[in-house]
Design an enzyme around this catalytic site. Structure first.
Site, PDB file in Angstrom:
ATOM      1  N   LYS A  72       0.901  -1.281   0.038  1.00  0.00           N
ATOM      2  CA  LYS A  72      -0.046   0.011  -0.108  1.00  0.00           C
ATOM      3  C   LYS A  72       0.843   1.293   0.178  1.00  0.00           C
ATOM      4  CE  LYS A  72      -4.026  -1.628   1.836  1.00  0.00           C
ATOM      5  NZ  LYS A  72      -4.059  -3.265   2.079  1.00  0.00           N
ATOM      6  N   SER A 179     -43.165   7.623  24.846  1.00  0.00           N
ATOM      7  CA  SER A 179     -42.875   6.006  25.156  1.00  0.00           C
ATOM      8  C   SER A 179     -43.190   5.774  26.804  1.00  0.00           C
ATOM      9  CB  SER A 179     -41.471   5.583  24.866  1.00  0.00           C
ATOM     10  OG  SER A 179     -40.744   6.582  25.184  1.00  0.00           O
ATOM     11  N   ARG A 181     -45.519   7.055  28.660  1.00  0.00           N
ATOM     12  CA  ARG A 181     -46.761   6.829  28.695  1.00  0.00           C
ATOM     13  C   ARG A 181     -47.270   5.221  28.320  1.00  0.00           C
ATOM     14  NH1 ARG A 181     -52.500   8.831  26.606  1.00  0.00           N
ATOM     15  NH2 ARG A 181     -53.689   8.394  28.630  1.00  0.00           N
ATOM     16  N   ARG A 182     -46.469   4.718  27.251  1.00  0.00           N
ATOM     17  CA  ARG A 182     -46.768   3.513  26.801  1.00  0.00           C
ATOM     18  C   ARG A 182     -46.031   2.445  27.815  1.00  0.00           C
ATOM     19  NH1 ARG A 182     -44.746   5.696  21.892  1.00  0.00           N
ATOM     20  NH2 ARG A 182     -43.048   4.261  22.106  1.00  0.00           N
ATOM     21  N   ASP A 189     -36.445  10.475  24.636  1.00  0.00           N
ATOM     22  CA  ASP A 189     -36.520  11.707  25.087  1.00  0.00           C
ATOM     23  C   ASP A 189     -37.716  11.834  26.312  1.00  0.00           C
ATOM     24  OD1 ASP A 189     -38.840  11.514  23.731  1.00  0.00           O
ATOM     25  OD2 ASP A 189     -38.488  13.602  22.589  1.00  0.00           O
ATOM     26  N   ASP A 191     -41.475  13.577  26.650  1.00  0.00           N
ATOM     27  CA  ASP A 191     -42.269  14.415  26.321  1.00  0.00           C
ATOM     28  C   ASP A 191     -43.525  14.801  27.283  1.00  0.00           C
ATOM     29  OD1 ASP A 191     -41.689  13.735  23.364  1.00  0.00           O
ATOM     30  OD2 ASP A 191     -41.819  11.637  23.958  1.00  0.00           O
ATOM     31  N   ASP A 275     -39.082  17.624  25.508  1.00  0.00           N
ATOM     32  CA  ASP A 275     -40.049  18.328  24.637  1.00  0.00           C
ATOM     33  C   ASP A 275     -41.231  18.872  25.814  1.00  0.00           C
ATOM     34  OD1 ASP A 275     -38.523  17.690  22.468  1.00  0.00           O
ATOM     35  OD2 ASP A 275     -39.635  15.987  21.741  1.00  0.00           O
ATOM     36  N   ASN A 298     -50.506   5.470  15.650  1.00  0.00           N
ATOM     37  CA  ASN A 298     -51.343   6.866  14.997  1.00  0.00           C
ATOM     38  C   ASN A 298     -51.611   6.564  13.631  1.00  0.00           C
ATOM     39  OD1 ASN A 298     -50.483   7.675  17.546  1.00  0.00           O
ATOM     40  ND2 ASN A 298     -49.186   9.125  16.868  1.00  0.00           N
TER      41      ASN A 298
HETATM   42  N1  DCP Z   1     -45.192  10.883  16.606  1.00  0.00           N
HETATM   43  C1  DCP Z   1     -45.823  10.629  15.340  1.00  0.00           C
HETATM   44  N2  DCP Z   1     -45.108  10.644  14.199  1.00  0.00           N
HETATM   45  C2  DCP Z   1     -43.807  11.115  14.294  1.00  0.00           C
HETATM   46  C3  DCP Z   1     -43.232  11.354  15.333  1.00  0.00           C
HETATM   47  C4  DCP Z   1     -43.872  11.538  16.606  1.00  0.00           C
HETATM   48  O1  DCP Z   1     -46.839  10.204  15.584  1.00  0.00           O
HETATM   49  N3  DCP Z   1     -43.555  11.358  13.194  1.00  0.00           N
HETATM   50  C5  DCP Z   1     -45.854  10.798  18.054  1.00  0.00           C
HETATM   51  C6  DCP Z   1     -46.052   9.401  18.398  1.00  0.00           C
HETATM   52  C7  DCP Z   1     -44.751   9.156  19.402  1.00  0.00           C
HETATM   53  C8  DCP Z   1     -44.853  10.564  20.143  1.00  0.00           C
HETATM   54  O2  DCP Z   1     -45.212  11.711  18.964  1.00  0.00           O
HETATM   55  O3  DCP Z   1     -45.183   8.289  20.380  1.00  0.00           O
HETATM   56  C9  DCP Z   1     -43.487  11.007  20.660  1.00  0.00           C
HETATM   57  O4  DCP Z   1     -42.482  11.250  19.756  1.00  0.00           O
HETATM   58  P1  DCP Z   1     -41.182  10.540  20.157  1.00  0.00           P
HETATM   59  O5  DCP Z   1     -40.113  10.708  19.053  1.00  0.00           O
HETATM   60  O6  DCP Z   1     -40.800  11.152  21.452  1.00  0.00           O
HETATM   61  O7  DCP Z   1     -41.485   9.072  20.089  1.00  0.00           O
HETATM   62  P2  DCP Z   1     -41.572   8.277  21.426  1.00  0.00           P
HETATM   63  O8  DCP Z   1     -41.839   8.980  22.654  1.00  0.00           O
HETATM   64  O9  DCP Z   1     -42.725   7.385  21.093  1.00  0.00           O
HETATM   65  O10 DCP Z   1     -40.151   7.288  21.598  1.00  0.00           O
HETATM   66  P3  DCP Z   1     -38.731   7.654  22.275  1.00  0.00           P
HETATM   67  O11 DCP Z   1     -38.514   6.786  23.347  1.00  0.00           O
HETATM   68  O12 DCP Z   1     -37.782   7.285  21.168  1.00  0.00           O
HETATM   69  O13 DCP Z   1     -38.921   9.055  22.621  1.00  0.00           O
HETATM   70 MG    MG Z   2     -40.240  10.403  23.315  1.00  0.00          MG
HETATM   71 MN    MN Z   3     -40.291  13.670  21.607  1.00  0.00          MN
END
Ligand code: DCP
Ligand code: MG
Ligand code: MN
Length: 360
Positions: A72, A179, A181-182, A189, A191, A275, A298
């Site tokens: 090389k 996420s 709340r889920r 992040d 929210d 956020d 969604n």
């Molecule tokens: N959301 C959506 N479509 C997108 C971005 C967001 O419907 N393009 C909605 C659904 C997500 C919510 O907004 O659940 C929050 O967005 P996040 O990007 O914070 O995603 P999550 O909270 O679901 O996942 P993470 O743990 O990565 O933050």
């Molecule tokens: Mg989120």
């Molecule tokens: Mn978010």
């Protein structure tokens, strides 16, 4: 890898070293530790040479340079480039794209432009790209901001916000969506959905959030702003209904770390993405559905609405109605429901699903 060019100006093997260093950087990037080390040793050897090494034979005689590296070195000395490097730099483009897409507010078009400009690493971007303030913040804290947040930390960060918010205005309600709340064990992040009884416009909540953010910044909780709250026209909703930024848990509230374990040095605070979403009571149900997600759930809800001649977005469930205006037929959107999350499910004819059942 760092390219320490200082002191190499007079080195007769400068060009060879530069190209071998690029190969070394490539192997570092793809985590090939063995080759990274081999290249480092070869570069160190070349740095010590007083004359330019131009042939395979001469290179091979030097310490730490095997037959393949020797070949090389000859190729570089003769052609001023290395074919292997050219395709090495194309191979991981997918990987590079993936890396760049995790920078705040960077989409595929921005990321591909950077790749076309020859940038391959976050370091390249910091040193050579024309970055916005947000992009720079997001790259400087890249590892932090791309580390999942454990559920208990989301709970603690939210409790901190909640306490300050209650002192400011106890009638404002806050809830963590996304996420968390889920029911997720960890989140990308935090929210936070902000609402208040009797509100019809998110603009009514802007002064509250502005004040809360000022307090949280003063206390060292908020450390950066990525999307600011925009000035707002009263009665209108728009981009001002959200705020994006970064936070850390201020130290005095982080007592469960035992400092004696690591020689009195407190653990580093990880920057987290946070956020805030301002939602009037009239839209709270639709916003809860949207910001609880997930995004696939969604999408299926929106599809279902459209199959029923309705439209679902983060502000409400609407139906299309035909009206006659001056004998011209027009379709208008009429709000069916916005406030009540459960009622939106009912109106769409879907069985209620708890947030933790909404992963698709
Ligand atoms: N959301 C959506 N479509 C997108 C971005 C967001 O419907 N393009 C909605 C659904 C997500 C919510 O907004 O659940 C929050 O967005 P996040 O990007 O914070 O995603 P999550 O909270 O679901 O996942 P993470 O743990 O990565 O933050
Ligand atoms: Mg989120
Ligand atoms: Mn978010």
């Amino acid at each position: 890898g760092t390219k320490d060019k200082t002191g190499d100006a007079q080195n007769p093997n400068e060009k060879t070293i530069e190209i071998l260093q690029s190969m070394c950087d490539y192997y570092t990037r793809i985590n090939d530790n063995w080759r990274t080390l081999a290249y480092r040793k070869a570069i160190a050897t070349l740095r010590r040479q007083a004359v330019k090494i131009t042939t395979e034979e001469d290179a091979y005689r030097l310490p730490n340079i095997g037959p393949r590296l020797a070949a090389k070195i000859e190729e570089i000395a003769c052609t001023n480039k290395l074919r292997r490097l050219e395709y090495a730099n194309d191979e991981p483009v997918d990987q590079v794209l993936e890396t760049f897409l995790k920078i705040y507010d960077v989409g595929t078009s921005r990321a591909n432009k950077w790749i076309a400009q020859g940038f391959r690493t976050l370091d390249d971007l910091l040193q050579k790209a024309d970055l916005t303030t947000n992009q720079r913040i997001s790259i400087e804290h890249y590892d932090d901001l791309n580390t999942r947040i454990p559920r208990e930390e989301v709970t603690a960060l939210f409790a901190y916000v909640q306490r300050e918010a209650a002192q400011l205005d106890a009638s404002v309600e806050l809830l963590v969506g996304g996420s968390y709340r889920r029911g997720s064990d960890s989140s990308g992040d935090i929210d936070i959905i902000v609402t208040k009884k009797g509100t019809a416009w998110s603009a009514e909540l802007v002064p509250f959030l502005e004040e809360l953010l000022t307090i949280l910044t003063r206390k060292g909780f908020i450390v950066a702003t990525l999307t600011a709250l925009h000035a707002h026209r009263p009665g209108k909703d728009g981009p001002g209904s959200k705020w994006h930024g970064c936070c850390v848990l201020p130290r005095e509230d982080n007592n469960n770390n035992n400092n004696s374990e690591n020689g009195g040095e407190p653990p580093r605070q990880i920057w987290r993405r946070i956020d805030f979403l301002l939602v009037p009571e009239s839209e709270y149900g639709a916003a809860l559905i949207y910001f609880t997600g997930n995004d696939i759930f969604n999408r299926s809800m929106r599809l279902l609405a459209s199959k029923k001649g309705m439209r679902l977005n983060q502000r409400g469930l609407y139906k299309e109605v035909m009206r006659s205006k001056n004998r011209v037929k027009v379709t208008e959107r009429e709000l069916v429901e916005g406030r009540d999350e459960k009622r939106i499910f009912d109106l769409l004819g879907v069985k209620w699903r708890e947030p933790w059942e909404r992963w698709c």
